[in-house]
Motif scaffolding. Structure first.
Motif, short mmCIF file in Angstrom:
data_model
loop_
_atom_site.label_atom_id
_atom_site.label_comp_id
_atom_site.label_asym_id
_atom_site.label_seq_id
_atom_site.Cartn_x
_atom_site.Cartn_y
_atom_site.Cartn_z
N VAL A 18 90.70 -5.92 -4.72
CA VAL A 18 90.05 -5.08 -3.72
C VAL A 18 90.40 -3.61 -3.96
CG1 VAL A 18 90.01 -4.49 -1.27
CG2 VAL A 18 89.88 -6.88 -1.97
N LEU A 19 91.65 -3.34 -4.25
CA LEU A 19 92.11 -1.97 -4.47
C LEU A 19 91.41 -1.35 -5.67
CD1 LEU A 19 93.99 0.33 -3.76
CD2 LEU A 19 95.83 -0.85 -4.98
N VAL A 20 91.32 -2.10 -6.76
CA VAL A 20 90.65 -1.58 -7.96
C VAL A 20 89.16 -1.37 -7.69
CG1 VAL A 20 90.00 -2.12 -10.34
CG2 VAL A 20 92.35 -2.48 -9.56
N ASP A 21 88.54 -2.28 -6.95
CA ASP A 21 87.13 -2.09 -6.60
C ASP A 21 86.93 -0.81 -5.81
OD1 ASP A 21 86.31 -4.40 -7.84
OD2 ASP A 21 86.28 -5.62 -6.02
N GLU A 22 87.83 -0.53 -4.87
CA GLU A 22 87.73 0.70 -4.09
C GLU A 22 87.87 1.94 -4.97
OE1 GLU A 22 87.31 1.35 -0.44
OE2 GLU A 22 86.23 -0.43 -1.12
N LEU A 23 88.78 1.89 -5.94
CA LEU A 23 88.96 3.04 -6.83
C LEU A 23 87.74 3.24 -7.72
CD1 LEU A 23 92.71 2.68 -7.88
CD2 LEU A 23 91.72 4.10 -6.08
N ASN A 24 87.10 2.13 -8.11
CA ASN A 24 85.90 2.25 -8.92
C ASN A 24 84.77 2.93 -8.17
OD1 ASN A 24 86.57 1.23 -11.46
ND2 ASN A 24 86.42 -0.87 -10.76
N GLU A 25 84.78 2.83 -6.85
CA GLU A 25 83.76 3.48 -6.02
C GLU A 25 84.09 4.94 -5.72
OE1 GLU A 25 80.84 2.15 -5.01
OE2 GLU A 25 81.34 0.42 -6.26
N ALA A 26 85.32 5.34 -6.00
CA ALA A 26 85.77 6.70 -5.68
C ALA A 26 85.66 7.60 -6.91
CB ALA A 26 87.22 6.67 -5.18
N ASP A 27 85.28 8.84 -6.69
CA ASP A 27 85.24 9.81 -7.78
C ASP A 27 86.65 10.33 -8.05
OD1 ASP A 27 82.48 9.65 -8.02
OD2 ASP A 27 82.16 11.20 -6.50
N GLU A 28 86.90 10.68 -9.31
CA GLU A 28 88.15 11.36 -9.63
C GLU A 28 88.17 12.71 -8.92
OE1 GLU A 28 89.64 11.53 -13.62
OE2 GLU A 28 88.43 9.79 -14.21
N GLN A 29 89.33 13.08 -8.42
CA GLN A 29 89.47 14.29 -7.62
C GLN A 29 90.07 15.43 -8.45
OE1 GLN A 29 88.31 14.40 -4.29
NE2 GLN A 29 87.43 12.52 -5.10
N PRO A 30 89.65 16.68 -8.17
CA PRO A 30 90.17 17.83 -8.93
C PRO A 30 91.53 18.27 -8.40
CG PRO A 30 88.60 18.58 -7.31
CD PRO A 30 88.61 17.09 -7.20
N LEU A 31 92.50 17.37 -8.46
CA LEU A 31 93.84 17.70 -7.99
C LEU A 31 94.87 17.50 -9.09
CD1 LEU A 31 93.95 16.37 -4.32
CD2 LEU A 31 93.96 18.72 -5.10
N GLN A 32 94.44 17.78 -10.31
CA GLN A 32 95.39 17.78 -11.41
C GLN A 32 95.46 19.19 -11.98
OE1 GLN A 32 94.83 15.84 -15.39
NE2 GLN A 32 96.62 14.67 -14.73
N LEU A 33 96.68 19.69 -12.10
CA LEU A 33 96.88 21.02 -12.64
C LEU A 33 97.30 20.89 -14.10
CD1 LEU A 33 96.96 24.04 -11.80
CD2 LEU A 33 99.42 23.74 -11.45
N PRO A 34 96.38 21.11 -15.05
CA PRO A 34 96.73 20.95 -16.47
C PRO A 34 97.76 21.98 -16.90
CG PRO A 34 94.54 21.89 -16.25
CD PRO A 34 94.97 21.52 -14.87
N GLU A 35 98.66 21.54 -17.77
CA GLU A 35 99.71 22.42 -18.27
C GLU A 35 99.27 23.06 -19.58
OE1 GLU A 35 102.61 23.29 -16.94
OE2 GLU A 35 102.22 22.10 -15.15
N PRO A 36 99.28 24.39 -19.66
CA PRO A 36 98.89 25.05 -20.91
C PRO A 36 99.92 24.82 -22.02
CG PRO A 36 99.72 26.67 -19.35
CD PRO A 36 99.64 25.36 -18.61
N GLN A 37 99.42 24.81 -23.24
CA GLN A 37 100.28 24.65 -24.41
C GLN A 37 100.43 25.96 -25.19
OE1 GLN A 37 101.89 21.67 -24.88
NE2 GLN A 37 100.89 21.18 -22.92
#
Length: 249
Positions: free
Chosen positions: A126-145
């Motif tokens: 059920v949890l995985v099904d719910e995540l499949n219905e959810a969009d990825e959220q822009p809450l990741q701060l990429p680290e520059p190299q």
């Protein structure tokens, strides 16, 4: 660890050692704010989000505000349905309740019988099904190299309210605006201003979790007034700072 991962109560500032696991896992903050640091950057996990870290990714967690951290490990058969990279998803009401159930008292202690293996498997699906219905959220701060971007990042981490333009940062570190703009797009997949807004929202989440009011948070993170902060925060997080603060403490 309990079979599902379990519940961990962390004081503000608590931080784990760097680690990796043979199974991918979901992390949810029932209260407070978590950050999950991987080689891809910093995933920010407020109380209405759930973070996914695939198997084998070195990472560590940090708590901002007193944090009720929940961890659920997933079987490899289920992880094929989730991205193979660290991600943050909106936690639906159902996903939240399943996460709380899988990490609640029915999984440990002597006061109540635990879920059977088949029951846990059903809840995981059920949890995985719910995540499949959810969009990825822009809450990741990429680290520059790149060294030049890292220099800008250090200055903004120390002073997120700094309103210097990219040209002004370029003068400080000895790089042209054109070069820096290209680096931000090619390396981080966003403009400098988009990245700085993400960084400021990250700091705002931390300050709100630590109990700061909305006006003080807005000015500390570089917004000219609370209303513009509220608009930017709501656009990225999906709820107002006031509602978020009430839920996360």
């Amino acid at each position: 660890m309990w079979p599902s991962g379990g519940r961990h109560l962390w004081p503000s500032g608590g931080e784990s050692a760097e680690q990796s696991h043979t199974r991918g896992h979901l992390v949810y903050a029932a209260s407070g704010v978590l950050t999950v640091q991987t080689e891809r950057g910093t995933s920010i996990v407020p109380a209405n989000r759930v973070a996914w870290t695939p198997a084998g990714f070195p990472h560590y967690h940090r708590a901002h505000g007193d944090t009720d951290m929940r961890i659920v490990f997933l079987a490899p058969a289920l992880t094929r349905l989730i991205p193979d990279h660290p991600a943050v998803f909106l936690a639906s009401d159902l996903a939240r309740e399943v996460l709380l159930a899988l990490t609640g008292p029915r999984n440990y202690g002597d006061s109540a019988p635990g879920y059977s293996r088949s029951a846990r498997s059903r809840l995981h699906r059920v949890l995985v099904d719910e995540l499949n219905e959810a969009d990825e959220q822009p809450l990741q701060l990429p680290e520059p190299q790149d060294d030049r971007l890292q220099a800008i990042a250090r200055m903004l981490y120390e002073t997120p309210a700094d309103n210097a333009t990219l040209a002004e940062f370029g003068t400080t570190i000895g790089a042209s605006t054109r070069t820096l703009s290209r680096l931000f797009r090619n390396e981080l997949g966003m403009t400098f201003y988009e990245w700085r807004t993400q960084l400021r929202i990250y700091h705002a989440l931390v300050l709100l979790a630590d109990g700061h009011d909305i006006a003080r948070t807005a000015y500390a993170c570089g917004w000219a007034n609370p209303s513009s902060f509220i608009a930017a925060f709501t656009n990225i997080v999906g709820t107002t700072p006031g509602r978020y603060r009430t839920r996360s403490v």
